[in-house]
Write an enzyme that holds these catalytic residues in place. Structure first.
Site, mmCIF file in Angstrom:
data_model
loop_
_atom_site.group_PDB
_atom_site.id
_atom_site.type_symbol
_atom_site.label_atom_id
_atom_site.label_comp_id
_atom_site.label_asym_id
_atom_site.label_seq_id
_atom_site.Cartn_x
_atom_site.Cartn_y
_atom_site.Cartn_z
ATOM 1 N N GLU A 187 4.289 0.701 4.567
ATOM 2 C CA GLU A 187 4.357 0.595 6.027
ATOM 3 C C GLU A 187 2.919 0.466 6.500
ATOM 4 O O GLU A 187 2.158 1.432 6.489
ATOM 5 C CB GLU A 187 5.047 1.818 6.631
ATOM 6 C CG GLU A 187 5.430 1.648 8.083
ATOM 7 C CD GLU A 187 4.314 2.048 9.033
ATOM 8 O OE1 GLU A 187 3.607 1.124 9.533
ATOM 9 O OE2 GLU A 187 4.133 3.236 9.276
ATOM 10 N N CYS B 267 0.638 2.741 14.686
ATOM 11 C CA CYS B 267 0.950 1.401 14.194
ATOM 12 C C CYS B 267 1.972 0.706 15.078
ATOM 13 O O CYS B 267 1.969 -0.523 15.184
ATOM 14 C CB CYS B 267 1.440 1.474 12.752
ATOM 15 S SG CYS B 267 2.823 2.607 12.503
#
Length: 454
Positions: free
Chosen positions: A228, A262
């Site tokens: 990720e 993010c």
């Protein structure tokens, strides 16, 4: 990077740690390997009892845990409290649903019995960043341990006390020693761990560069890895949107976690018809944010996590301005002790600048004006990242186009992108591969075993 607690609000080094020796690492790996056969055979009820106890500890001690997070990486205290509570939610969710998610799946064949069984892989190397020092780790712990795996945590070097506290919580919850251990080590030890045949797989949340290294290292050993990585998430606002809700959410989406997320919205793509109104309100709200002590309940935006983060962010802003971008507010480090950066809004973004498609990790927003939905989708997709996307419109046809055409692992309509244990989390393109959370996340680190009985 030294393994140390450095208060980002004033730059003071509070505590330093010595990295584990090779022998210390070997002891922990051996302990995990010895435990796995036993731990993997525990019933779901046995593991769930321990996971529910961990949830109780997280909730009961949420304020103290929040203080630790705030001290080490600078998030506001109230957001850190929310993070501890969210970790408890994930623990409860998987304690209640893991058995259902991993139940045998019957398949109709010519066999007397045929089905798929999900079984744990073994030791998982868990490489995690500092921005959500508890949540990122519990995103693995809750599904990973409920599936029967054991974990070794290589946390970011600036949140060592959070890393140690997580291991302590699980031990207090009744998990056996070796089920989840913290390794206080530098990134230079990751490759040798990947090379260890006792480690079955890895999961990493972090930068694109770190993901490439770990992904390549895992591939060389033919080991499963979930990545990720970064995101340059678009936040699209069409003329049919509820402008007030969109602007209010846009500010929250950009400054969440002091802008260090993010899935924080980075690029605000606005239809021309409403662009003036959006820009005016958005800038006013960004200017009104209170920057300061993250322990102060009135603070909206705390410091960035490190001095390097400020330097890197400001360099990206300066490069963008030099290329032709225009600063509407902010644009410089704040005149405060510690690692603060002023909430910033850029517009007239040229394509050859960092603000166009890169991940600016801090409270810096890029505004783009577009004529129509075609242009909005083009700009949204014109980046190597593909993590999340938020689109605001009341038009059903526009909603369907955004769902189908945005290149992202997650698309949220009329809401900011968020992680939730019930839905899969992850991206496409250079934002990584694999999924965390939901049914998909718990199955990532299992052997999907076909069983055929005649």
């Amino acid at each position: 990077m030294a393994i140390a607690t450095i208060n980002p609000a004033n730059g003071e080094t509070l505590k330093t740690f010595t990295a584990l020796s090779d022998q210390d690492i070997e002891t922990k790996v051996a302990r995990a390997a010895a435990l796995f056969p036993t731990f993997s055979r525990l019933t779901f009820q046995d593991r769930a009892k321990k996971m529910l106890k961990a949830a109780e500890i997280l909730e009961a001690e949420k304020v103290e845990l929040a203080k630790l997070m705030t001290t080490e990486m600078g998030k506001t205290l109230r957001s850190a409290v929310d993070e501890a509570v969210k970790c408890a939610w994930a623990c409860r969710y998987y304690a209640e649903h893991a058995e259902q998610f991993l139940a045998d799946e019957k398949i109709d064949t010519t066999a007397t019995s045929s089905f798929v069984r999900h079984q744990p892989l073994g030791i998982i190397l868990v490489i995690m960043p500092w921005n959500y020092p508890f949540w990122q780790v519990f995103r693995f712990i809750a599904p990973g341990l409920m599936a029967g795996n054991v974990g070794l945590l290589k946390h970011a070097s600036n949140v060592p006390q959070c890393a140690l506290k997580i291991e302590e919580i699980l031990l207090r919850a009744g998990f056996p020693e070796g089920a989840f251990q913290t390794l206080l080590i530098g990134s230079n030890k990751v490759d040798s761990l990947l090379d260890d045949p006792r480690i079955a797989a890895a999961t990493l949340t972090g930068s694109e560069e770190a993901g490439i290294k770990v992904g390549a290292g895992a591939a060389q050993r033919v080991k499963k890895v979930v990545l990720e990585l970064g995101g340059s998430d678009p936040f699209i606002v069409m003329a049919s949107a509820n402008l007030g809700d969109a602007v209010q959410t846009a500010v929250k989406a950009r400054t969440l976690n002091n802008g260090q997320s993010c899935i924080a919205a980075k690029r605000f793509i606005v239809e021309e018809k409403i662009a003036d109104a959006f820009e005016r309100e958005f800038v006013q709200r960004m200017q009104a944010l209170k920057l300061g002590d993250p322990f102060d309940e009135k603070t909206d935006v705390g410091p960035l996590a490190t001095a390097d983060a400020v330097t890197s962010l400001h360099a990206d802003v300066q490069k963008s301005v030099s290329a032709g971008a225009r600063v509407l507010t902010g644009g410089t480090p704040a005149n405060l002790p510690g690692y603060f950066y002023l909430p910033t809004v850029l517009t007239d973004i040229p394509k050859n600048s960092p603000a166009y498609a890169e991940e600016l990790f801090g409270p810096v927003a890029s505004i783009f004006r577009v004529k129509n939905i075609d242009e909005a989708i083009h700009i949204a997709n014109d980046t190597r990242f593909g993590l999340g996307a938020s689109a605001w419109t009341s038009d059903a046809k526009e909603q369907e186009r955004f769902v189908n055409e945005l290149e992202a692992g997650m698309v949220f309509i009329n809401q900011m992108v968020a992680s939730d244990p019930r839905v899969p989390f992850g991206g496409v393109k250079r934002s990584g591969y694999g999924r965390e959370l939901s049914t998909y996340g718990i199955r990532e680190f299992t052997n999907v075993k076909t069983v055929w009985i005649k």
